[in-house]
Motif scaffolding. Structure first.
Motif, PDB file in Angstrom:
ATOM      1  N   LYS A   1      32.389 110.812 109.870  1.00  0.00           N
ATOM      2  CA  LYS A   1      32.890 109.754 109.004  1.00  0.00           C
ATOM      3  C   LYS A   1      33.799 108.853 109.843  1.00  0.00           C
ATOM      4  O   LYS A   1      34.668 109.346 110.569  1.00  0.00           O
TER       5      LYS A   1
ATOM      6  N   ILE B   1      31.889 111.633 103.303  1.00  0.00           N
ATOM      7  CA  ILE B   1      31.492 110.286 103.695  1.00  0.00           C
ATOM      8  C   ILE B   1      31.446 109.361 102.485  1.00  0.00           C
ATOM      9  O   ILE B   1      31.758 108.174 102.581  1.00  0.00           O
TER      10      ILE B   1
ATOM     11  N   SER C   1      30.103 103.352 104.126  1.00  0.00           N
ATOM     12  CA  SER C   1      29.536 103.862 105.370  1.00  0.00           C
ATOM     13  C   SER C   1      28.212 103.170 105.661  1.00  0.00           C
ATOM     14  O   SER C   1      27.223 103.362 104.942  1.00  0.00           O
TER      15      SER C   1
END
Length: 469
Positions: A229, A266, A395
């Motif tokens: 992450k 994430i 992300s």
């Protein structure tokens, strides 16, 4: 190589080693201190000139009889600065000099004195463009490592917070900071990561954290789901450290690498915690549902269009209103690539031309593309939803992993119909389930192995702890 006590020998060697004659930014100056010649090496643009000037002014008053016998004594008596050191090795001296540290050779001493009065060109710690929040702090990491560690120290004022410095790259010697909390971190995983960094055999970390990530986790490159992450927010990094995670900061990179990271880590964002529990839970669940929709919406619609007899009566409106001149699978795939093309164009377009580009793209990929017969309006609608929904996920790595899986399901559905649709979904689930974190643990923990208490924390945003347990 060890240094000579004769200044002339040291200067001759390092003038040739550093190619001083051709490198205009490698500056040297010879002055007299206490009757002895002294050579100062520094990199132009990396040194605080006012600090160096004040030190030289202090040294002007040193008399020959006051000169100590050793460099160690000299540094204690006449080097009035916070960050000083002694170096006896050639390689260490060159790396420190090229990192911006000023180096001093004094005739009669076989040791190099160093003074860390460097400064780096840096931008302000403004809020990152990618990790914006509706509420909360507005600072973000920058490309200077020491600034990033200071932003974390500002939030965690605990002596257990440890920041170890390492470097990697035969040519770049890139600084890497490993941040963790003693007593909370997994010591076995910490030793494993440190050993991997120490044993790296690379010429340079040209792409900063991505280069390091590929070196730390070289296997299973074909699985697109991210193993790490990344966050440009100091508050997110500080919270992860307090939870027992490890943060890796790489010099010249404005992001923190958080590990170990599962798929639930994430998906989490800072906004989940800057709002009350019920609002944070809603935001988190909405993000999860939208992520699933981005994966399945267009493949499911394609399956319905290939098999109109299975469409329930209450969903009949999703059928095509106009005949399709181009097969639907090609329409969807063309739009998948066209959207990425527009995204790349938006990144490389100067800011003054961004608005005209958006208007032109909206017209060309909107009304005109439908009228021309290339695309159906329904195809444009569902792909527009998928495109906008992708931006709900911070992300980029996870967004592209879902995109690749979606394209796979589209292709298998178009070729094998029901069986292809089922195969694509099963393959996507397996890609997540059989993925592993860098610690070798389950990528979908706490689903596998199952932990009800941890699972509730992943889906429901509870109250923040206010007292020590």
């Amino acid at each position: 190589m060890e240094f000579s006590s004769r200044l002339a020998d040291n200067m001759k060697y390092f003038h040739q080693k550093l190619n001083v004659e051709n490198n205009f930014d490698v500056v040297y100056r010879v002055v007299k201190i206490g009757g002895r010649e002294t050579c100062i090496y520094f990199i132009d643009g990396f040194t605080k000139d006012d600090v160096l000037l004040k030190v030289l002014q202090i040294w002007e008053g040193i008399k020959p009889e006051d000169m100590p016998k050793t460099a160690h004594e000299f540094s204690k008596l006449y080097l009035p600065y916070g960050e000083v050191g002694l170096v006896k090795n050639e390689d260490d001296m060159i790396v420190q000099l090229l990192s911006g540290i000023s180096c001093f050779f004094i005739d009669g001493y076989d040791t190099c004195l160093t003074m860390d009065c460097r400064t780096y060109p840096a931008r302000g710690v403004s809020e990152p463009e990618k990790d914006k929040v509706l509420r909360g702090s507005r600072d973000g990491f920058v490309e200077t490592l020491i600034f990033n560690t200071a932003l974390i120290r500002r939030r965690i004022r605990d002596p257990k917070l440890t920041m170890e410095i390492m470097n990697a790259g035969e040519s770049s010697h890139t600084d890497i900071a490993i941040c963790y909390m003693k007593g909370r971190v997994d010591e076995k995983m910490l030793d494993q990561i440190k050993n991997r960094i120490q044993n790296l055999h690379v010429d340079a970390l040209t792409m900063n954290q991505e280069s390091l990530a590929e070196c730390l986790y070289p296997g299973k490159w074909f699985n697109p789901f991210p193993k790490f992450k990344f966050s440009e927010r100091p508050d997110t990094a500080a919270a992860s450290i307090l939870e027992g995670n490890i943060i890796i900061l790489v010099d010249n990179s404005p992001a923190a690498m958080i590990l170990p990271s599962s798929v639930f880590d994430i998906i989490e964002e800072a906004d989940d915690y800057y709002f009350p529990p019920i609002t944070g839970t809603y935001l988190r669940l909405s993000r999860m549902v939208i992520s699933i929709l981005t994966l399945l919406l267009t493949p499911t619609w394609l399956l319905f269009m290939q098999n109109p007899e299975i469409i329930p009566s209450w969903l009949e409106f999703i059928q095509l209103s106009d005949p399709a001149h181009v097969p639907l699978i090609f329409q969807l795939l063309i739009l998948e690539f066209a959207i990425d093309g527009l995204r790349l164009a938006a990144i490389t377009t100067p800011s003054m031309l961004t608005t005209p580009l958006s208007v032109i793209a909206g017209i060309v990929l909107g009304e005109y593309s439908v009228k021309s017969g290339w695309f159906n309006s329904e195809t444009m609608l569902y792909m527009a939803f998928v495109t906008v929904a992708n931006y709900s996920q911070a992300s980029f790595e996870l967004g592209y992993a879902l995109k690749f899986m979606r394209m796979l399901i589209l292709i298998t559905t178009a070729i094998f119909n029901y069986w292809g649709y089922a195969f694509g979904i099963i393959f996507s689930v397996c890609a997540i389930v059989f993925n592993k974190t860098i610690a070798g643990k389950s990528y979908i923990y706490p689903l596998l192995p199952f932990s009800w208490s941890e699972l509730k924390k992943r889906f429901l945003r509870g109250r923040l702890p206010h007292t020590m347990k």
